[in-house]
Scaffold this active site. Structure first.
Site, mmCIF file in Angstrom:
data_model
loop_
_atom_site.group_PDB
_atom_site.id
_atom_site.type_symbol
_atom_site.label_atom_id
_atom_site.label_comp_id
_atom_site.label_asym_id
_atom_site.label_seq_id
_atom_site.Cartn_x
_atom_site.Cartn_y
_atom_site.Cartn_z
ATOM 1 N N ARG A 192 -28.874 -26.410 47.770
ATOM 2 C CA ARG A 192 -27.916 -26.604 46.689
ATOM 3 C C ARG A 192 -26.481 -26.379 47.163
ATOM 4 O O ARG A 192 -25.551 -26.999 46.706
ATOM 5 C CB ARG A 192 -28.270 -25.611 45.558
ATOM 6 C CG ARG A 192 -27.248 -25.479 44.458
ATOM 7 C CD ARG A 192 -27.217 -26.740 43.626
ATOM 8 N NE ARG A 192 -26.090 -26.815 42.721
ATOM 9 C CZ ARG A 192 -24.845 -27.077 43.066
ATOM 10 N NH1 ARG A 192 -24.532 -27.227 44.325
ATOM 11 N NH2 ARG A 192 -23.899 -27.167 42.175
ATOM 12 N N TYR A 193 -26.333 -25.424 48.087
ATOM 13 C CA TYR A 193 -25.006 -25.028 48.576
ATOM 14 C C TYR A 193 -24.834 -25.504 50.013
ATOM 15 O O TYR A 193 -25.818 -25.715 50.718
ATOM 16 C CB TYR A 193 -24.865 -23.502 48.523
ATOM 17 C CG TYR A 193 -24.914 -22.929 47.131
ATOM 18 C CD1 TYR A 193 -23.800 -22.998 46.301
ATOM 19 C CD2 TYR A 193 -26.064 -22.326 46.635
ATOM 20 C CE1 TYR A 193 -23.835 -22.472 45.023
ATOM 21 C CE2 TYR A 193 -26.105 -21.795 45.354
ATOM 22 C CZ TYR A 193 -24.988 -21.871 44.553
ATOM 23 O OH TYR A 193 -25.022 -21.348 43.293
ATOM 24 N N ARG A 231 -26.217 -22.646 52.918
ATOM 25 C CA ARG A 231 -27.385 -21.764 52.749
ATOM 26 C C ARG A 231 -28.450 -22.468 51.927
ATOM 27 O O ARG A 231 -28.143 -23.327 51.113
ATOM 28 C CB ARG A 231 -26.983 -20.437 52.108
ATOM 29 C CG ARG A 231 -26.229 -20.577 50.797
ATOM 30 C CD ARG A 231 -25.318 -19.358 50.612
ATOM 31 N NE ARG A 231 -24.688 -19.320 49.290
ATOM 32 C CZ ARG A 231 -23.625 -20.035 48.959
ATOM 33 N NH1 ARG A 231 -23.086 -20.887 49.808
ATOM 34 N NH2 ARG A 231 -23.100 -19.927 47.750
ATOM 35 N N CYS A 270 -47.043 -13.849 43.099
ATOM 36 C CA CYS A 270 -46.281 -12.611 42.943
ATOM 37 C C CYS A 270 -47.251 -11.447 42.769
ATOM 38 O O CYS A 270 -48.428 -11.655 42.486
ATOM 39 C CB CYS A 270 -45.370 -12.685 41.717
ATOM 40 S SG CYS A 270 -43.963 -13.791 41.938
ATOM 41 N N CYS A 318 -43.510 -11.911 35.824
ATOM 42 C CA CYS A 318 -42.484 -11.681 34.805
ATOM 43 C C CYS A 318 -42.627 -12.771 33.749
ATOM 44 O O CYS A 318 -42.714 -13.955 34.085
ATOM 45 C CB CYS A 318 -41.087 -11.771 35.417
ATOM 46 S SG CYS A 318 -40.822 -10.694 36.829
ATOM 47 N N CYS A 339 -40.174 -15.834 33.881
ATOM 48 C CA CYS A 339 -40.037 -16.423 35.217
ATOM 49 C C CYS A 339 -39.306 -17.759 35.189
ATOM 50 O O CYS A 339 -39.673 -18.676 34.465
ATOM 51 C CB CYS A 339 -41.420 -16.640 35.842
ATOM 52 S SG CYS A 339 -41.334 -17.414 37.476
ATOM 53 N N ARG A 375 -39.215 -19.839 37.545
ATOM 54 C CA ARG A 375 -39.965 -20.840 38.292
ATOM 55 C C ARG A 375 -41.407 -20.942 37.809
ATOM 56 O O ARG A 375 -42.309 -21.237 38.586
ATOM 57 C CB ARG A 375 -39.905 -20.501 39.774
ATOM 58 C CG ARG A 375 -39.044 -21.475 40.525
ATOM 59 C CD ARG A 375 -38.752 -21.080 41.951
ATOM 60 N NE ARG A 375 -37.322 -20.944 42.109
ATOM 61 C CZ ARG A 375 -36.718 -19.871 42.576
ATOM 62 N NH1 ARG A 375 -37.409 -18.842 42.976
ATOM 63 N NH2 ARG A 375 -35.414 -19.840 42.648
ATOM 64 N N ASP A 404 -32.225 -17.813 32.123
ATOM 65 C CA ASP A 404 -32.242 -19.275 32.240
ATOM 66 C C ASP A 404 -32.875 -19.933 31.018
ATOM 67 O O ASP A 404 -33.601 -19.306 30.251
ATOM 68 C CB ASP A 404 -33.019 -19.683 33.496
ATOM 69 C CG ASP A 404 -32.248 -19.380 34.774
ATOM 70 O OD1 ASP A 404 -30.999 -19.399 34.735
ATOM 71 O OD2 ASP A 404 -32.892 -19.120 35.812
ATOM 72 N N ASP A 417 -26.680 -19.352 35.769
ATOM 73 C CA ASP A 417 -27.121 -20.395 36.689
ATOM 74 C C ASP A 417 -27.067 -21.685 35.882
ATOM 75 O O ASP A 417 -27.794 -21.852 34.899
ATOM 76 C CB ASP A 417 -28.533 -20.088 37.216
ATOM 77 C CG ASP A 417 -28.659 -20.443 38.697
ATOM 78 O OD1 ASP A 417 -27.951 -21.381 39.135
ATOM 79 O OD2 ASP A 417 -29.464 -19.806 39.399
ATOM 80 N N LYS A 470 -24.786 -21.113 40.556
ATOM 81 C CA LYS A 470 -24.390 -19.910 39.829
ATOM 82 C C LYS A 470 -22.913 -19.950 39.468
ATOM 83 O O LYS A 470 -22.078 -20.159 40.334
ATOM 84 C CB LYS A 470 -24.669 -18.689 40.696
ATOM 85 C CG LYS A 470 -26.136 -18.532 41.039
ATOM 86 C CD LYS A 470 -26.343 -17.382 42.013
ATOM 87 C CE LYS A 470 -27.782 -17.276 42.453
ATOM 88 N NZ LYS A 470 -28.175 -18.369 43.378
HETATM 89 C C1 LIG Z 1 -28.944 -18.227 44.339
HETATM 90 C C2 LIG Z 1 -29.119 -19.304 45.278
HETATM 91 C C3 LIG Z 1 -28.650 -19.211 46.600
HETATM 92 C C4 LIG Z 1 -27.915 -17.987 47.112
HETATM 93 O O1 LIG Z 1 -26.702 -17.850 46.452
HETATM 94 P P1 LIG Z 1 -25.707 -16.663 46.839
HETATM 95 O O2 LIG Z 1 -24.643 -16.738 45.798
HETATM 96 O O3 LIG Z 1 -25.211 -16.959 48.219
HETATM 97 O O4 LIG Z 1 -26.498 -15.403 46.791
HETATM 98 C C5 LIG Z 1 -28.845 -20.279 47.438
HETATM 99 N N1 LIG Z 1 -29.461 -21.403 47.019
HETATM 100 C C6 LIG Z 1 -29.913 -21.520 45.752
HETATM 101 C C7 LIG Z 1 -30.583 -22.790 45.339
HETATM 102 C C8 LIG Z 1 -29.781 -20.481 44.848
HETATM 103 O O5 LIG Z 1 -30.250 -20.595 43.593
#
Ligand SMILES: *Cc1c(COP(=O)(O)O)cnc(C)c1O
Length: 437
Positions: free
Chosen positions: A125-126, A129, A138, A142, A145, A147, A306, A343, A350
């Site tokens: 997504r980012y 990372r 799990c 929860c 959840c 997911r 969520d 989110d 986020k």
């Molecule tokens: C939360 C999340 C991350 C990590 O986000 P940080 O703000 O760096 O902790 C990375 N990818 C996805 C898809 C996420 O939901």
């Protein structure tokens, strides 16, 4: 570090322990302290739940509905109040019929994770990372959840081939420097599989940090044994983010598990979900974050619940979250204050939200208020020149556009899709239209 009032009975080593539910009183310590025993004896049937807890009609109907998997470790079941349906621990894991209630905006994949997955289970997504889902299982489940579309389904396990695909994608994607292992809970994987994944991730040179998102220290502190610690510490820099929602979850066992992780040099963070009837009050969150920092855990995120199907009755307003954040910043250690995030539905990632501290602006000045309502003016320099960007073109390319690009001058506007064609009306107008002279 013992958070529960009164004296907990010591175990055979003289360490304080959580009182067990009477039904488990005769289980030998060696079994009780064995994480495999805990997993094998999880409670899930209606009969087991009714033998441990006085279920309300709503809970009983929820337990019978089987909407989403139920499993509770005997350890975690022991910190539930068997007679009080308002127990904040109980509400997190015991189903209720209210889970079946649909609500406006609900979705099974409210974060559009599937759409952001180049290969199964890898959410990119980012820019730098990824979220790597490595299991659907799990220690306990929860009820809210995020997911639940995949989690808990024993037929939806990740295969060797899925792992290979995830790792191949990571190896050929040098922009990724941070991998967040999640699921499900990576710490319920068979130890050899987890070790194999960590080894293969560490073999990819551009992956700088590995993070594990887990709730095992809370649901199954027995799992954090010396063997696991010895394995994890081989993969530094390794970070861990633990899901905690309430100070009552910090039992002597959990505190010891977290201390072992911290002693192994793993920086510990915590994330909580803001949940109606569980922790939606300033004093509860304050108590939680103070408990966390006393145990060397840095509160990281507080999540708005969520829009996931089944979690409707847990949702609070966003304004309640902001009110809680207002009660924290300035009133307690900055280290203890998490970032409150929504989110974004639809996969926007986020979005931090919180109280506003800059209340106005003038030429070369900003007007600020503090946590007490004290209002002040900060005079800005009128001759400040920021340094020229030094980032290499490749780095810049890897950066998302967005407001950062607007600020550094590389773009001049951000337009919704179709904006240009909609506003080029001059070209669409037939000759002699209203604009022509
Ligand atoms: C939360 C999340 C991350 C990590 O986000 P940080 O703000 O760096 O902790 C990375 N990818 C996805 C898809 C996420 O939901």
């Amino acid at each position: 570090m013992v958070e529960r009032p009164g004296s907990d009975p010591p175990d055979s080593h003289g360490c304080p322990t959580t009182p067990r539910h009477p039904l488990f009183a005769t289980v030998p310590d060696v079994e009780w302290n064995d994480w495999r025993w805990q997993l094998k004896h999880r409670l899930n049937s209606v009969e087991e739940l009714t033998s441990l807890f006085h279920l309300t009609p709503e809970e009983l109907e929820g337990a019978r509905s089987r909407r989403f998997r139920v499993d509770i470790t005997p350890y975690f079941a022991s910190i539930i109040d068997p007679d009080n349906p308002h127990c904040p621990i109980r509400r997190q894991v015991i189903p209720t019929v209210r889970e079946l209630q649909a609500f406006e905006g609900q979705d099974v994949d409210s974060l559009a994770e599937e759409a952001h997955s180049p290969v199964p289970g890898l959410v990119h997504r980012y820019p730098d990372r990824v979220l790597m889902l490595v299991t659907t299982q799990c220690a306990s489940y929860c009820r809210y959840c995020t997911r639940s579309r995949i989690v808990g389904d024993p037929t939806a396990q990740f295969s060797r081939r899925d792992y290979d695909q995830q790792l191949e994608y990571l190896a050929r994607t040098p922009a990724v420097r941070d991998v967040l292992l999640s699921g499900g809970d990576p710490l319920v994987l068979p130890p050899k599989i987890l070790e194999m994944l960590l080894e293969r991730l560490r073999a990819i040179p551009h992956i700088e940090i590995i993070r594990i998102g887990t709730r095992v220290p809370v649901f199954l502190p027995q799992r954090i044994d010396e063997e696991l610690i010895a394995m994890l510490r081989r993969f530094h820099p390794l970070w861990m983010n633990i899901h905690f929602n309430h100070a009552r979850e910090m039992t002597p066992e959990v505190a010891r598990a977290c201390a072992r992780l911290a002693d192994a040099g793993i920086p510990l963070g915590a994330q909580a979900v803001l949940l109606a009837g569980v922790n939606d009050a300033p004093e509860i969150i304050r108590d939680l974050i103070h408990t966390l920092v006393r145990n060397r855990i840095r509160p990281y995120y507080l999540y708005q619940c969520d829009l996931v199907a089944g979690a409707g009755h847990f949702r609070t307003s966003v304004s309640r979250g902001i009110e809680i954040m207002e009660s924290l910043r300035g009133h307690t250690s900055g280290y203890a204050v998490p970032t409150y995030v929504v989110d974004a539905p639809g996969g926007g990632g986020k979005v931090p939200v919180g109280p506003t501290y800059m209340i106005s602006q003038g030429v070369n000045k900003v007007i600020l208020r503090n946590y007490e309502g004290f209002i002040t003016i900060y005079d800005e320099p009128n001759d400040y020149i920021p340094p020229r960007p030094t980032t290499r073109a490749a780095d810049q390319e890897a950066m998302q556009a967005g407001l950062a690009a607007l600020l550094d001058g590389s773009i001049s506007a951000i337009k919704p899709e179709g904006f240009d064609s909609l506003h080029r009306r001059d070209q669409e107008m037939p000759a002699g239209g209203p604009i022509s002279a």
